[in-house]
Design a protein around this motif. Structure first.
Motif, short mmCIF file in Angstrom:
data_model
loop_
_atom_site.label_atom_id
_atom_site.label_comp_id
_atom_site.label_asym_id
_atom_site.label_seq_id
_atom_site.Cartn_x
_atom_site.Cartn_y
_atom_site.Cartn_z
N PHE A 79 23.61 34.43 -16.51
CA PHE A 79 22.19 34.45 -16.81
C PHE A 79 21.72 35.89 -16.61
CE2 PHE A 79 23.16 30.12 -15.49
CZ PHE A 79 22.78 29.47 -16.65
N VAL A 82 19.14 37.46 -13.92
CA VAL A 82 19.33 36.91 -12.58
C VAL A 82 20.40 37.75 -11.89
CG1 VAL A 82 20.17 34.84 -11.41
CG2 VAL A 82 18.67 34.61 -13.37
N THR A 83 20.29 37.90 -10.57
CA THR A 83 21.26 38.74 -9.87
C THR A 83 22.66 38.11 -9.92
OG1 THR A 83 20.89 37.63 -7.77
CG2 THR A 83 19.50 39.53 -8.23
N LEU A 85 24.55 37.62 -7.43
CA LEU A 85 24.63 36.65 -6.33
C LEU A 85 24.04 35.30 -6.74
CD1 LEU A 85 25.22 35.99 -3.37
CD2 LEU A 85 22.97 36.91 -2.80
N GLU A 86 22.87 35.36 -7.38
CA GLU A 86 22.22 34.11 -7.79
C GLU A 86 23.03 33.41 -8.87
OE1 GLU A 86 20.14 32.44 -6.46
OE2 GLU A 86 19.08 31.17 -7.86
N ARG A 89 25.51 31.56 -6.94
CA ARG A 89 24.90 30.55 -6.07
C ARG A 89 24.34 29.35 -6.84
NH1 ARG A 89 20.86 33.39 -2.36
NH2 ARG A 89 22.60 33.84 -1.01
N LEU A 90 23.89 29.59 -8.07
CA LEU A 90 23.19 28.51 -8.77
C LEU A 90 24.08 27.35 -9.20
CD1 LEU A 90 23.54 28.76 -12.12
CD2 LEU A 90 22.02 30.67 -11.78
N VAL A 91 25.41 27.49 -9.11
CA VAL A 91 26.25 26.34 -9.47
C VAL A 91 26.44 25.39 -8.29
CG1 VAL A 91 27.49 27.58 -11.29
CG2 VAL A 91 28.47 27.50 -8.98
N LEU A 116 25.42 42.91 -5.18
CA LEU A 116 24.93 41.52 -5.13
C LEU A 116 23.54 41.38 -5.76
CD1 LEU A 116 25.89 40.61 -1.45
CD2 LEU A 116 27.20 40.22 -3.52
N GLY A 117 22.71 42.41 -5.58
CA GLY A 117 21.33 42.32 -6.05
C GLY A 117 21.12 42.83 -7.47
N THR A 119 21.18 42.67 -11.48
CA THR A 119 21.16 41.57 -12.45
C THR A 119 22.37 41.72 -13.37
OG1 THR A 119 19.90 42.84 -14.07
CG2 THR A 119 18.63 41.53 -12.49
N ARG A 135 31.88 32.55 -9.68
CA ARG A 135 31.03 31.39 -9.94
C ARG A 135 31.88 30.12 -10.09
NH1 ARG A 135 27.50 31.46 -15.35
NH2 ARG A 135 29.57 31.54 -16.27
N LEU B 150 25.09 29.49 -23.11
CA LEU B 150 24.58 29.24 -21.75
C LEU B 150 24.38 27.75 -21.52
CD1 LEU B 150 22.02 32.12 -21.09
CD2 LEU B 150 24.36 31.90 -20.28
N PHE B 157 29.09 23.34 -15.55
CA PHE B 157 28.81 23.36 -14.12
C PHE B 157 27.76 22.32 -13.72
CE2 PHE B 157 30.44 27.69 -14.95
CZ PHE B 157 31.53 27.63 -14.12
N LEU B 159 24.68 21.77 -14.28
CA LEU B 159 23.42 22.26 -13.72
C LEU B 159 22.32 21.21 -13.91
CD1 LEU B 159 23.23 26.04 -14.74
CD2 LEU B 159 24.30 24.98 -12.76
N LYS B 163 17.33 23.44 -13.12
CA LYS B 163 17.98 24.75 -13.26
C LYS B 163 18.10 25.14 -14.73
CE LYS B 163 20.58 24.89 -8.97
NZ LYS B 163 21.89 24.66 -8.32
N TYR B 167 16.49 28.60 -15.77
CA TYR B 167 17.34 29.72 -16.16
C TYR B 167 17.56 29.86 -17.67
CZ TYR B 167 18.39 30.07 -11.21
OH TYR B 167 18.28 30.22 -9.86
N GLU B 255 14.53 39.12 -8.32
CA GLU B 255 15.60 40.02 -7.90
C GLU B 255 15.44 40.44 -6.44
OE1 GLU B 255 15.38 43.13 -10.80
OE2 GLU B 255 15.67 41.65 -12.39
N LYS B 258 16.42 37.71 -4.05
CA LYS B 258 17.88 37.53 -3.96
C LYS B 258 18.51 38.65 -3.14
CE LYS B 258 17.02 34.12 -6.22
NZ LYS B 258 16.59 33.00 -5.42
N GLU B 259 17.99 39.88 -3.32
CA GLU B 259 18.56 40.99 -2.55
C GLU B 259 18.30 40.77 -1.07
OE1 GLU B 259 17.70 45.06 -3.78
OE2 GLU B 259 17.54 44.26 -5.81
#
Lengths: 194, 264
Positions: A79, A82-83, A85-86, A89-91, A116-117, A119, A135, B150, B157, B159, B163, B167, B255, B258-259
């Motif tokens: 995505f 989105v970062t 990391l996210e 994480r989103l799965v 990690l931060g 996008t 992921r 997507l 997954f 989702l 979500k 997303y 963002e 998340k950081e």
């Protein structure tokens, strides 16, 4: 991994534009380990991965699978805004365990600890591909299907991803489609040539 | 790239200058300021109007009513658009109504609303009805153009619907929505002023235009028209800028969150 996890292809047939890409293919992967699907470009590797993942239906034969299936696509399919990391994480769902640690640990393990931060839109193709491997692992599948997972990753970072995938294959069924010569795994259980 | 942009601006200015020149030529040819006032007559009329309190109250009155209708149309269009984009049944159910609103002549709508609801609310309802189908159609198109790869990834997954919405569908809907805001602002403004003219509301630009018709004050009619055009352009830019800034701020906030989470 559940002791009963397996993925099985029975006389699989799929035709695209009048050309058979999988012609009566059959196999059964029912033990943890690394299974390689080898073939030139256009030989049907991606089609096979998509058939095994249940994303397309075969014209003939069938796919049987028992166990949670994760996929690493040839393109990272993250995505964009989105970062990283996210994206991992989103799965997470109520059944997602953390056999490889938290999403942050997974990303650090493939050399993305400082990103990690960022996008996905701000990241390179290789960074995104490594993230898509993380992921899929974080999803905690029992069967992991990978379509050319290292095509955009440099050798040093590919080695980091390989060690994670090899760790997964100790307890899970890892199926990797590759166009030959670029399957840097030890202890390959079986190779299917297309 | 920069040169191309400058060239574009120069050509636009030349186009505007050509229109003014045409205006000067036609007004000189007609030779009657009560039928076709010149730019100078119009500017003089505008200067006179700008010195009155009524002028500013009319601008404020129109802005408040039309923007209220515009906002209501945006909210309803977005919500119904998302629901229609996600469900074929909702889409099929809503489509005849939207087609009717789009195809019906604006004047018929204005007169019907005037009869049913009274003149005070007619401009706002007209703006609402003009905006609704435009926003709805663009949001539906945005959702239908959601990235298929997507969606396939979301399927793999597993989702949740939330979500997928957060997303995949909402970012896609926002792209369509931003395109709709600019177009619909102009439509809302024009139709809203037309509704004010037809309903003869007081303390609105349309109401003032109606009065110029009664007193055959054509220079003032031209002056008010220029004001309506200027506000319409400014409102289009402002609406687009606000939507773009809001969607950028939202992305940035996500963002930063998340950081922060990553650093914990």
């Amino acid at each position: 991994m559940s002791k009963n996890a397996y993925i099985k292809a029975n006389a699989l047939e799929k035709t695209f534009d009048g050309e058979k890409v999988t012609d009566g293919l059959g196999f059964c992967f029912d033990e943890p380990g690394i299974y390689i699907v080898e073939g030139e470009s256009g030989s049907g590797k991606t089609t096979l991965i998509r058939l095994l993942a249940g994303l397309i239906t075969p014209d003939g034969g069938s796919v049987e699978a028992c166990g949670k299936i994760g996929v690493v696509f040839q393109e990272p399919r993250l995505f964009e805004n989105v970062t990283l990391l996210e994206n991992v994480r989103l799965v997470a769902d109520k059944n997602t365990g953390e056999p490889f640690g938290a999403p942050e640990d997974l990303l650090r393990a493939v050399g993305l600890g400082d990103d990690l931060g960022k996008t996905a839109a701000e990241s390179s193709g290789g960074m995104c591909q490594r993230t898509s491997i993380c992921r899929a692992l974080y999803y905690a599948p029992e069967i992991l299907l990978c379509d050319e997972p290292f095509s955009a990753i440099d050798d040093a970072n590919a080695a980091l991803a390989v060690s994670l995938l090899e760790k997964f294959a100790e307890t899970g069924i890892l199926v990797v489609a590759t166009h030959g010569g670029k399957a840097p795994f030890k202890n390959i259980k079986k190779v299917i040539n297309l | 790239m920069k040169n191309k942009k400058i060239r574009g601006i120069i050509w636009s200015l030349l186009g505007a200058a050509f229109l003014v020149l045409l205006w000067v030529i036609i007004s000189a040819a007609v030779g009657n300021r009560w039928i076709f006032p010149s730019p100078v007559d119009t500017l003089q009329a505008l200067g006179r109007l700008a010195g009155t309190q009524t002028f500013y109250l009319a601008i404020l009155g129109s802005l408040l009513t039309i923007i209220a209708g515009f906002l209501a149309g945006n909210i309803a269009g977005f919500v119904i658009g998302v629901a229609s984009g996600l469900s074929d049944r909702v889409h099929s159910f809503v489509k005849p109504g939207m087609s009717l609103i789009k195809a019906a002549p604006v004047a018929s709508f204005i007169i019907l609303i005037l009869i049913w609801l009274g003149k005070a609310i007619t401009p706002a309802v007209t703006a609402f009805l003009i905006v609704l189908p435009v926003v709805w159609q663009n949001v539906v198109a945005g959702i239908h153009s959601a990235d298929k790869k997507l969606l396939e990834t979301a399927q793999v997954f597993k989702l949740s619907r939330f979500k997928k919405m957060r997303y995949i569908y909402l970012p896609s809907a926002m792209e369509g929505y931003i395109a709709a805001v600019r177009t619909s602002m102009g439509f809302a403004w024009k139709a809203g002023v037309a509704a004010e003219v037809l309903s003869g509301t007081s303390r609105t630009l349309g109401g003032m235009i109606y009065r110029t018709k009664l007193s055959i004050e054509t220079p003032e009619l031209f002056a008010y028209t220029i004001v309506v055009v200027a506000i319409s352009i400014a409102a289009e830019f402002a609406a687009t800028a606000i939507v773009k800034a809001a969607s950028k701020k939202k992305k940035k906030a996500a963002e930063v969150t998340k950081e922060g989470a990553a650093n914990v």
